[in-house]
Design a protein around this motif. Sequence first.
Motif: not given
Length: 121
Positions: A27-36, A50-51
């Motif tokens: 995610d560009s806002a909070n830099k968390t990995p996106l699943e699916f 999941e990573d």
Amino acid sequence: MKPSFFLFFLLSFIVYTQQTIDSVIVDSANKTPLEFVGIYNSKNHTITNEDGRFQFSSSTDSIIVYRVGYDKLTTTFQKVKDTIYLNKSVLKLNEVTVTNKKKLWQKVGDSFRSNYPIYPY
């Protein structure tokens, strides 16, 4: 006979090359990995784990990256880096008014039940 077979094998390998990328989507806002997240083109398809990691191989050059709630990204193999950033899509909805006023069909249904009883006379 052997040199012509070798030349044929070499040319067929060059003509049918697949490009492969190994990357992570966040995610560009909070830099968390996106699943699916779906990564696809006209011939192949894969999704992230999941990573947020994926490996994608295809013989065509176009890549489309999409997840519900995020903007669709259309790119090529050469433009993909080791990390892909997806932006959240902003959707503005119209105002909603909630009332308990009955619609015409609800009034007809209520009058049908009272005017035409189920039991015989």
